[in-house]
Design a protein around this motif. Structure first.
Motif, PDB file in Angstrom:
ATOM      1  N   ILE A 160     -28.510  17.456  27.412  1.00 12.73           N
ATOM      2  CA  ILE A 160     -27.673  17.116  26.983  1.00 12.73           C
ATOM      3  C   ILE A 160     -27.161  17.928  25.696  1.00 12.73           C
ATOM      4  O   ILE A 160     -27.260  17.334  24.647  1.00 12.73           O
ATOM      5  CB  ILE A 160     -26.148  16.047  27.269  1.00 12.73           C
ATOM      6  N   GLN A 161     -26.705  18.985  26.144  1.00  8.97           N
ATOM      7  CA  GLN A 161     -26.452  20.230  24.285  1.00  8.97           C
ATOM      8  C   GLN A 161     -24.653  19.563  23.922  1.00  8.97           C
ATOM      9  O   GLN A 161     -24.093  19.989  24.245  1.00  8.97           O
ATOM     10  CB  GLN A 161     -26.843  21.475  24.387  1.00  8.97           C
ATOM     11  N   SER A 162     -23.845  18.701  23.657  1.00 12.70           N
ATOM     12  CA  SER A 162     -23.052  18.048  23.338  1.00 12.70           C
ATOM     13  C   SER A 162     -22.398  18.941  22.313  1.00 12.70           C
ATOM     14  O   SER A 162     -21.268  19.179  22.717  1.00 12.70           O
ATOM     15  CB  SER A 162     -22.609  16.773  22.756  1.00 12.70           C
ATOM     16  N   SER A 163     -23.344  20.090  21.705  1.00 13.73           N
ATOM     17  CA  SER A 163     -22.955  20.894  20.740  1.00 13.73           C
ATOM     18  C   SER A 163     -23.446  22.362  20.502  1.00 13.73           C
ATOM     19  O   SER A 163     -24.604  22.570  20.300  1.00 13.73           O
ATOM     20  CB  SER A 163     -22.177  19.718  19.243  1.00 13.73           C
ATOM     21  N   GLU A 167     -34.042   9.616  35.414  1.00 11.53           N
ATOM     22  CA  GLU A 167     -34.262   9.019  34.527  1.00 11.53           C
ATOM     23  C   GLU A 167     -34.513   9.452  33.643  1.00 11.53           C
ATOM     24  O   GLU A 167     -33.648   7.842  33.329  1.00 11.53           O
ATOM     25  CB  GLU A 167     -35.962   9.171  34.791  1.00 11.53           C
ATOM     26  N   THR A 168     -34.020   9.977  33.080  1.00 13.92           N
ATOM     27  CA  THR A 168     -33.931  10.584  31.475  1.00 13.92           C
ATOM     28  C   THR A 168     -33.434  10.634  31.214  1.00 13.92           C
ATOM     29  O   THR A 168     -32.769  12.161  31.196  1.00 13.92           O
ATOM     30  CB  THR A 168     -35.336  10.626  31.256  1.00 13.92           C
ATOM     31  N   VAL A 169     -32.231  10.953  29.843  1.00 18.47           N
ATOM     32  CA  VAL A 169     -31.595  11.836  29.701  1.00 18.47           C
ATOM     33  C   VAL A 169     -31.655  12.112  27.797  1.00 18.47           C
ATOM     34  O   VAL A 169     -31.466  11.138  27.484  1.00 18.47           O
ATOM     35  CB  VAL A 169     -29.656  11.428  29.809  1.00 18.47           C
ATOM     36  N   LYS A 170     -31.582  13.108  27.527  1.00 20.80           N
ATOM     37  CA  LYS A 170     -31.714  13.276  25.682  1.00 20.80           C
ATOM     38  C   LYS A 170     -30.628  13.671  26.068  1.00 20.80           C
ATOM     39  O   LYS A 170     -30.422  15.290  26.711  1.00 20.80           O
ATOM     40  CB  LYS A 170     -33.439  13.907  25.686  1.00 20.80           C
ATOM     41  N   LEU A 226     -36.296  20.109  38.137  1.00 23.02           N
ATOM     42  CA  LEU A 226     -37.077  18.766  38.049  1.00 23.02           C
ATOM     43  C   LEU A 226     -36.600  18.193  36.281  1.00 23.02           C
ATOM     44  O   LEU A 226     -36.269  17.312  36.814  1.00 23.02           O
ATOM     45  CB  LEU A 226     -38.922  19.071  37.368  1.00 23.02           C
ATOM     46  N   TRP A 227     -35.262  19.361  36.135  1.00 22.35           N
ATOM     47  CA  TRP A 227     -34.688  18.937  34.740  1.00 22.35           C
ATOM     48  C   TRP A 227     -34.390  20.108  34.366  1.00 22.35           C
ATOM     49  O   TRP A 227     -33.757  21.022  35.164  1.00 22.35           O
ATOM     50  CB  TRP A 227     -35.532  19.127  33.662  1.00 22.35           C
ATOM     51  N   SER A 228     -33.186  19.856  34.166  1.00 20.32           N
ATOM     52  CA  SER A 228     -31.716  20.793  33.583  1.00 20.32           C
ATOM     53  C   SER A 228     -30.657  20.583  32.660  1.00 20.32           C
ATOM     54  O   SER A 228     -31.111  18.956  31.664  1.00 20.32           O
ATOM     55  CB  SER A 228     -30.899  20.278  35.393  1.00 20.32           C
ATOM     56  N   THR A 229     -30.082  21.153  32.277  1.00 16.55           N
ATOM     57  CA  THR A 229     -29.241  20.930  31.182  1.00 16.55           C
ATOM     58  C   THR A 229     -27.772  21.273  31.375  1.00 16.55           C
ATOM     59  O   THR A 229     -27.123  21.973  31.906  1.00 16.55           O
ATOM     60  CB  THR A 229     -30.237  21.820  29.985  1.00 16.55           C
TER      61      THR A 229
END
Length: 390
Positions: free
Chosen positions: A55-58, A103-106, A303-306
């Motif tokens: 998650i690119q919150s800004s 599973e994982t969120v960054k 496998l992953w996303s943003t």
């Protein structure tokens, strides 16, 4: 012994992939071991949630790193407020398909600092409360902030799984040279100490690491900083080079290697020193252009996303810009609906940069998915039987 279905060439290439990289950056081995059942589902064409989401919150930042690519792309709008952040985070918790979930969120940033947006703390809280493995990548400047109701950011951050502070310098002078006059080295170091103290006081399992992009301007501070971080109680320092190619080491590569080797002398059971890039990568070999050449298929985007700062879902962390072709709006649609209706034909003309993880995993999965399903299973069974695991 190699079976008839697995010739020596297949087995040798597979072994090479499994032996590349030191933990925790042995990406191919980690994915093959921890996500094998998910890989088979992808091979079979079944809908499967990504195992990791960023998650690119800004898209705004409080410093100005010399290697930032923010001046090369039109930045996204900042549309993730506290309400939408909580909605998106809860959607990720609820997206489960046949027992497979995220599973994982960054929380991180392509061109922005996540803590510039107070809603980052709201997202962390939702995900932590629901038992997700969650972490924060930050420049560390704003960790000393409080929420509108007086709660310390650090009290939430320290309940997460991991904290990664991008430091990239060992002194105030070098930091301001690389990141601008707004960067405050000692404030970040104080915030790191407070994070360590809060972790100890609350008895949490937060892993605290520091990132260091090696350049000709900062390589001589590597050992000094590593020693100070170890004394503070940081868990690891991670070294890498600038993948944009702007600040490659060139003639200083050998001296930088000596500094890293000296830092590795500090390693013990409580402190690790890790290098992401190989020696060839650190000296500037062009390994990241393979995506622009149309030679391989991009599997990492399965496998992953943003999540971009505009609340849209993107294929990866390097596509969060106005030309990035998002999958859909997570503010008004569920994560499940956006993910299952997405169309993906990458790489394309906008894939002009890829992370070490993305490059290596795509190479590995393009090799793996060219095999028959039975061969993939046999490779996995043989791998488990030999016990050849780190």
């Amino acid at each position: 012994m190699t079976s008839q279905s697995l010739d020596e060439t297949i087995q040798r290439r597979f072994t090479d992939f499994m032996e590349w990289g030191e933990p925790p950056f042995d990406y191919e081995r980690n994915v093959f071991e921890s996500q094998f059942k998910r890989l088979l589902r992808l091979f079979d064409g079944k809908i499967t949630p990504p195992y990791e989401v960023e998650i690119q919150s800004s898209s705004s930042c409080n410093i100005n790193c010399v290697w930032c690519v923010g001046d090369q792309y039109p930045r996204l709008k900042n549309l993730l407020n506290q309400k939408s952040m909580r909605k998106v985070s809860q959607d990720m918790v609820e997206f489960v398909e046949d027992g497979f979930g995220i599973e994982t969120v960054k929380f991180s940033g392509f061109v922005g600092e996540p803590l510039v947006n107070p809603a980052t703390i709201d997202g962390l809280e939702v995900l932590i409360e629901n038992g997700k493995r969650v972490g924060l990548f930050t420049n560390g400047m704003l960790m000393d902030r409080e929420t509108s109701d007086g709660r310390r950011y650090l009290d939430t951050i320290c309940e997460a799984s991991f904290l990664h502070v991008s430091l990239d310098a060992g002194s105030e002078t070098t930091m301001q040279h690389l990141k601008g006059y707004q960067a405050d080295f000692e404030r970040i170091m104080t915030n790191l100490e407070q994070a360590i103290n809060t972790r100890e006081k609350r008895k949490t399992r937060l892993e605290i690491g520091v990132g260091y992009i090696i350049t000709p301007d900062n390589f001589n501070e590597i050992y000094k900083l590593a020693r100070r971080l170890k004394e503070m109680g940081v868990d690891f320092i991670r070294f890498k080079v600038d993948i944009t190619g702007r600040y490659l080491l060139g003639d200083t590569a050998e001296k930088a290697k000596e500094e890293v080797a000296k830092a590795k002398g500090l390693v013990d059971s409580r402190f690790k020193v890790v290098s992401i890039h190989t020696e060839d990568e650190s000296q500037g070999c062009e390994i990241y252009d393979i995506h622009t050449m149309g030679k391989i298929r991009c599997y990492t985007t399965q496998l992953w996303s943003t999540v971009g700062s505009d609340g849209q879902l993107y294929a990866c962390d390097h596509r969060t810009h106005k030309n990035g072709r998002p999958y859909g709006d997570l503010k008004t649609n569920t994560f499940r609906d956006v993910w299952t209706s997405r169309q993906n034909s990458l790489p394309d003309e906008y894939c002009n940069m890829c992370s070490p993880f993305g490059t290596r995993i795509n190479r590995f999965l393009n090799f793996l998915f060219q095999l028959e399903r039975g061969q993939i299973v046999e490779l996995h069974d043989n791998y488990l039987q030999t016990g050849d695991r780190k």
